[in-house]
Scaffold this active site. Structure first.
Site, mmCIF file in Angstrom:
data_model
loop_
_atom_site.group_PDB
_atom_site.id
_atom_site.type_symbol
_atom_site.label_atom_id
_atom_site.label_comp_id
_atom_site.label_asym_id
_atom_site.label_seq_id
_atom_site.Cartn_x
_atom_site.Cartn_y
_atom_site.Cartn_z
ATOM 1 N N SER A 88 0.909 -1.171 -0.038
ATOM 2 C CA SER A 88 -0.122 -0.107 0.017
ATOM 3 C C SER A 88 0.924 1.182 -0.041
ATOM 4 C CB SER A 88 -0.999 0.134 1.170
ATOM 5 O OG SER A 88 -0.014 0.388 2.413
ATOM 6 N N LYS A 89 0.120 2.326 -0.158
ATOM 7 C CA LYS A 89 0.973 3.523 -0.059
ATOM 8 C C LYS A 89 1.945 3.702 1.229
ATOM 9 C CE LYS A 89 -0.301 7.848 -2.315
ATOM 10 N NZ LYS A 89 -1.297 8.852 -2.663
ATOM 11 N N ARG A 90 1.364 3.294 2.338
ATOM 12 C CA ARG A 90 2.110 3.398 3.762
ATOM 13 C C ARG A 90 3.213 2.637 3.450
ATOM 14 N NH1 ARG A 90 -2.051 2.123 7.382
ATOM 15 N NH2 ARG A 90 -1.370 0.050 6.718
#
Ligand code: GLU
Length: 462
Positions: A239-241
């Site tokens: 994910s982006k995180r």
């Protein structure tokens, strides 16, 4: 000649997964003295943007991934696609389908109610009658409805699909004439001479359809390598995180291109247990046959470790240039070599390096409470004052060793341990614990600034 490609849809920035397949494709072309071409898949006008294309090119430039020849834009190739649609119609390999939206919906609902796979039922496959009024037809390709479609995949081996489980006569041109995704990808890959397709395995399910198109048009089918996805530490899709973010964000975070490329090449590919690869080594050693069959795990510590390695090995002159982007201007600093030699061993990112430098070059505006308690508890101010006098009297102070000698003289004369001066001096100079050797700090900021900081620390803390 090996011809590979990167074919991004410019719907956003270039992210880490896309960059990895681009890198693999680039390396394989370079290893074979082949070609690596770039095709922008910009047919989805609602979702594409020129900025996204710009962003991809900018990222390529930063990373030094040069592509060969002109960039191909799918949006400019409507005439080509139209020609092949017509050819398939003329050869009876494709046909017009007049099924209305309502009819299609009803078909789908019925299939779902029967717990069947939803698919087109071939109603207009052999239609000879008069076209119904008021329906703009779509064009469907005649796909094999039984038998096997085998994808000979360089990573996964032969992947066998049963035509009846996955295919139907799929649409190759919409009612407005615009061609569909799998149709144009196959045509472009064929016309651009691409014979080795390296891409994410999220595209494996598209491949049978593309093979149908290759066969219908008599094109040679390329070798496919479907690369398993990158997962986070929890085994989930990135994910982006986790770092699945804009490649250029890595630049802003202070990663070097060579570190990012080294990191990416090892995500899903290995060569023995080697971890460090220069770009030239990658070009020499990369082979898509060695791509792992299972997903790879994104590991930030590994990226940091590689980045630290590359920062350490970057010439100071180059670091001076790179640090400008992080607000640190060292160009005319006469002690920049000493400073960088001492700090570049310690930084994981350029941003961190910039912060370390700033902490040294800028006088402390406050003193860390804990550090003050620890360093100043024995009231070392007379020692610091004695040191100030030594500094004032000293003739030549340039190198860290000059400052070191001065400190040595002081501890010898006062018959104290080095720590008695070292710790308070460090807190006086930086406002906190940590940082490189104190003699380095003093050499970098110079005699006058050292005296000023020590005087200030005494005045503030005594
Ligand atoms: N345009 C597709 C994407 O960005 C890639 C197509 C392909 O590699 O075949 O996901």
């Amino acid at each position: 000649m090996v011809v590979t490609r990167f074919a991004p849809s410019p719907t956003g920035y270039l992210h880490i997964g896309g960059l990895r397949t681009a890198l693999f494709s680039y390396l394989w072309a370079r290893k074979n003295s082949g070609k690596f071409v770039l095709r922008i898949e910009d047919t989805d006008k609602a979702r594409n943007s020129a900025e996204a294309t710009e962003a991809i090119l900018k990222a390529f430039e930063w990373l030094g991934l040069e592509h060969d020849g002109e960039i191909t834009y799918q949006s400019k190739r409507d005439d080509i696609y139209a020609k092949y649609i017509q050819q398939l119609l003329d050869e009876g390999k494709a046909y017009k389908c007049y099924m209305s939206r309502e009819e299609l919906d009803a078909l789908r609902e019925q299939q779902m109610a029967n717990k069947e796979r939803t698919k087109y039922n071939g109603k207009y496959r052999d239609f000879k009658g008069k076209a119904p009024e008021g329906v703009e037809p779509v064009i469907r390709i005649k796909a094999p409805l039984s038998g096997e479609i085998i994808v000979h995949d360089g990573v996964k081996g032969d992947v066998v699909f049963q035509a009846e489980d996955i295919l139907d006569d799929f649409v190759i041109a919409r009612a407005d004439g615009s061609p569909t995704y799998n149709f144009v990808v196959a045509i472009d890959d064929a016309l651009m001479g691409i014979n080795e397709v390296i891409r994410g395995d999220d595209h494996l399910s598209n491949t049978p359809k593309q093979i149908v198109v290759y066969k219908a048009l008599g094109f040679e089918i390329p070798t496919f390598y479907h690369v398993p996805m990158i997962h986070n530490a929890q085994g989930k899709k990135l994910s982006k995180r986790d770092g699945a973010t804009d490649v250029m964000a890595y630049k802003e975070m202070g990663y070097l291109p060579e570190a990012l490329l080294n990191f990416l090449v090892r995500l899903g590919w290995s060569h023995g247990d080697q971890e460090i690869f220069s770009i030239d080594e990658m070009k020499e050693l990369f082979n898509p046959k060695d791509i792992n069959k299972s997903a790879s795990i994104y590991n930030t510590e590994k990226l940091d470790w590689l980045n630290a390695h590359y920062i350490k090995n970057t010439p100071n002159e180059k670091l001076v240039e790179l640090l400008n982007d992080f607000g640190v201007v060292l160009m005319s600093h006469d002690k920049k070599e000493i400073l960088l030699d001492a700090l570049k061993e310690r930084a994981k990112t350029l941003k961190e390096l910039a912060n370390m430098i700033n902490e040294i070059l800028q006088a402390p505006t406050s003193y860390d409470e804990k550090a003050v308690k620890k360093a100043f508890k024995g009231e070392p101010f007379p020692i610091l004052e004695a040191f100030i006098i030594k500094l004032q009297d000293a003739q030549t102070l340039h190198l860290p060793s000059d400052y070191h000698h001065l400190m040595q003289e002081l501890v010898d004369e006062m018959e104290i341990g080095f720590g008695k001066i070292g710790m308070p001096l460090r807190v006086a100079l930086l406002g906190k614990m940590g940082g490189p050797n104190i003699d380095v700090i003093m050499a970098v900021i110079g005699k006058d600034e050292t005296i000023k900081r020590v005087q200030n620390a005494i005045a503030t803390n005594s």
